[in-house]
Design a protein around this motif. Structure first.
Motif, PDB file in Angstrom:
ATOM      1  N   ARG A  85       0.817  -1.217   0.000  1.00 43.31           N
ATOM      2  CA  ARG A  85       0.000   0.000   0.000  1.00 43.31           C
ATOM      3  C   ARG A  85       0.851   1.268   0.000  1.00 43.31           C
ATOM      4  NH1 ARG A  85      -3.461   3.132  -1.474  1.00 43.31           N
ATOM      5  NH2 ARG A  85      -4.941   4.068  -0.069  1.00 43.31           N
ATOM      6  N   LEU A  86       2.022   1.217   0.642  1.00 40.97           N
ATOM      7  CA  LEU A  86       2.829   2.420   0.835  1.00 40.97           C
ATOM      8  C   LEU A  86       4.065   2.492  -0.064  1.00 40.97           C
ATOM      9  CD1 LEU A  86       2.659   2.554   4.730  1.00 40.97           C
ATOM     10  CD2 LEU A  86       1.257   3.820   3.089  1.00 40.97           C
ATOM     11  N   ALA A  87       4.316   1.456  -0.851  1.00 40.43           N
ATOM     12  CA  ALA A  87       5.525   1.424  -1.686  1.00 40.43           C
ATOM     13  C   ALA A  87       5.560   2.620  -2.631  1.00 40.43           C
ATOM     14  CB  ALA A  87       5.580   0.123  -2.482  1.00 40.43           C
ATOM     15  N   GLY A  88       6.744   3.209  -2.767  1.00 41.22           N
ATOM     16  CA  GLY A  88       6.944   4.311  -3.692  1.00 41.22           C
ATOM     17  C   GLY A  88       6.471   5.663  -3.192  1.00 41.22           C
ATOM     18  N   ARG A  89       6.054   5.751  -1.948  1.00 39.19           N
ATOM     19  CA  ARG A  89       5.538   7.024  -1.421  1.00 39.19           C
ATOM     20  C   ARG A  89       6.536   7.723  -0.493  1.00 39.19           C
ATOM     21  NH1 ARG A  89      -0.713   6.951  -1.575  1.00 39.19           N
ATOM     22  NH2 ARG A  89      -1.036   5.208  -2.968  1.00 39.19           N
ATOM     23  N   ARG A  90       7.772   7.225  -0.482  1.00 41.37           N
ATOM     24  CA  ARG A  90       8.841   7.813   0.332  1.00 41.37           C
ATOM     25  C   ARG A  90       8.474   7.850   1.817  1.00 41.37           C
ATOM     26  NH1 ARG A  90      12.945   9.589  -2.391  1.00 41.37           N
ATOM     27  NH2 ARG A  90      13.599  11.144  -0.864  1.00 41.37           N
ATOM     28  N   LEU A  91       7.866   6.769   2.274  1.00 36.26           N
ATOM     29  CA  LEU A  91       7.471   6.644   3.674  1.00 36.26           C
ATOM     30  C   LEU A  91       8.190   5.481   4.363  1.00 36.26           C
ATOM     31  CD1 LEU A  91       3.619   7.177   3.294  1.00 36.26           C
ATOM     32  CD2 LEU A  91       5.266   8.781   4.286  1.00 36.26           C
ATOM     33  N   LYS A  92       9.345   5.079   3.837  1.00 36.16           N
ATOM     34  CA  LYS A  92      10.020   3.891   4.360  1.00 36.16           C
ATOM     35  C   LYS A  92      10.311   3.978   5.862  1.00 36.16           C
ATOM     36  CE  LYS A  92      11.328   0.792   2.004  1.00 36.16           C
ATOM     37  NZ  LYS A  92      12.401   0.226   1.312  1.00 36.16           N
ATOM     38  N   PRO A  93      10.830   5.105   6.389  1.00 38.60           N
ATOM     39  CA  PRO A  93      11.053   5.150   7.844  1.00 38.60           C
ATOM     40  C   PRO A  93       9.764   4.927   8.649  1.00 38.60           C
ATOM     41  CG  PRO A  93      12.257   6.928   6.779  1.00 38.60           C
ATOM     42  CD  PRO A  93      11.346   6.317   5.731  1.00 38.60           C
ATOM     43  N   GLU A  94       8.675   5.517   8.209  1.00 41.21           N
ATOM     44  CA  GLU A  94       7.391   5.328   8.889  1.00 41.21           C
ATOM     45  C   GLU A  94       6.909   3.884   8.741  1.00 41.21           C
ATOM     46  OE1 GLU A  94       8.123   7.745   6.720  1.00 41.21           O
ATOM     47  OE2 GLU A  94       7.790   9.626   7.769  1.00 41.21           O
ATOM     48  N   LEU A  95       7.113   3.330   7.558  1.00 43.62           N
ATOM     49  CA  LEU A  95       6.742   1.936   7.296  1.00 43.62           C
ATOM     50  C   LEU A  95       7.504   0.997   8.224  1.00 43.62           C
ATOM     51  CD1 LEU A  95       5.392  -0.248   5.449  1.00 43.62           C
ATOM     52  CD2 LEU A  95       7.412  -0.056   3.994  1.00 43.62           C
ATOM     53  N   VAL A  96       8.788   1.232   8.381  1.00 42.77           N
ATOM     54  CA  VAL A  96       9.611   0.382   9.249  1.00 42.77           C
ATOM     55  C   VAL A  96       9.117   0.455  10.689  1.00 42.77           C
ATOM     56  CG1 VAL A  96      11.923   0.092  10.237  1.00 42.77           C
ATOM     57  CG2 VAL A  96      11.649   0.418   7.772  1.00 42.77           C
ATOM     58  N   ARG A  97       8.861   1.664  11.185  1.00 43.38           N
ATOM     59  CA  ARG A  97       8.393   1.807  12.572  1.00 43.38           C
ATOM     60  C   ARG A  97       7.041   1.120  12.786  1.00 43.38           C
ATOM     61  NH1 ARG A  97      10.809   6.799  11.912  1.00 43.38           N
ATOM     62  NH2 ARG A  97       8.868   7.854  11.370  1.00 43.38           N
TER      63      ARG A  97
END
Length: 158
Positions: A85-97
């Motif tokens: 759902r979040l891939a490619g949205r530059r939210l990787k740090p939030e995704l990891v947390r």
């Protein structure tokens, strides 16, 4: 002494998030596999001929165990859905947390599923207090090895 000890990694927040994401995926693969195998086995138990003869307590414990297994499996698979759902949205740090919290919850649910499965099996096989004692001992072992020892390591490191 490890030569890298005491030094920070030189990485951007996105590089750190990528590294942490890869670490998280490796951890999830181990836990997911265990949860899925255990859940699949639990689903098959209700179709065994002897299942009709188990006590009401054992039947209720089975239902709780299956629900815990379903929750553990779903929670440990959730990071995949988050990533999609979040891939490619530059939210990787939030995704990891966010997914790190899910993995912790999934592992707790998996531990409860293992404990409930063990209690169910032992209650049917040997009954009574010994089944509770053994299952409780295994859960205490999980608490020691999964929670207390890492906490002590962190405390010693600080």
């Amino acid at each position: 002494m490890n030569p890298a000890e005491g030094r920070e990694r030189r990485e951007t927040s996105f590089e750190r998030a990528d590294r942490q994401w890869n670490d998280l995926l490796q951890e999830v693969r181990v836990a997911q596999t265990g949860a899925q195998i255990l859940f699949g086995f639990l689903l098959s138990v209700a179709f065994m001929p002897r299942f009709g003869t188990v006590s009401p307590f054992d039947r209720g414990l089975y239902v709780v165990t299956v629900v815990l297994g379903a929750l553990a499996t779903g929670t440990l698979i959730a990071p995949v859905a988050y990533h999609r759902r979040l891939a490619g949205r530059r939210l990787k740090p939030e995704l990891v947390r966010a997914t790190a919290r899910l993995v912790v919850l999934g592992v707790v649910l998996l531990a409860l599923t293992v404990g409930a499965s063990l209690l169910l099996l032992l209650h049917v096989v040997i009954g009574g207090g010994l089944a509770w004692g053994i299952a409780g001992g295994v859960m205490a072992w999980f608490a020691l090895t999964w929670l207390l020892l890492p906490w002590l390591l962190l405390r010693h490191h600080r």
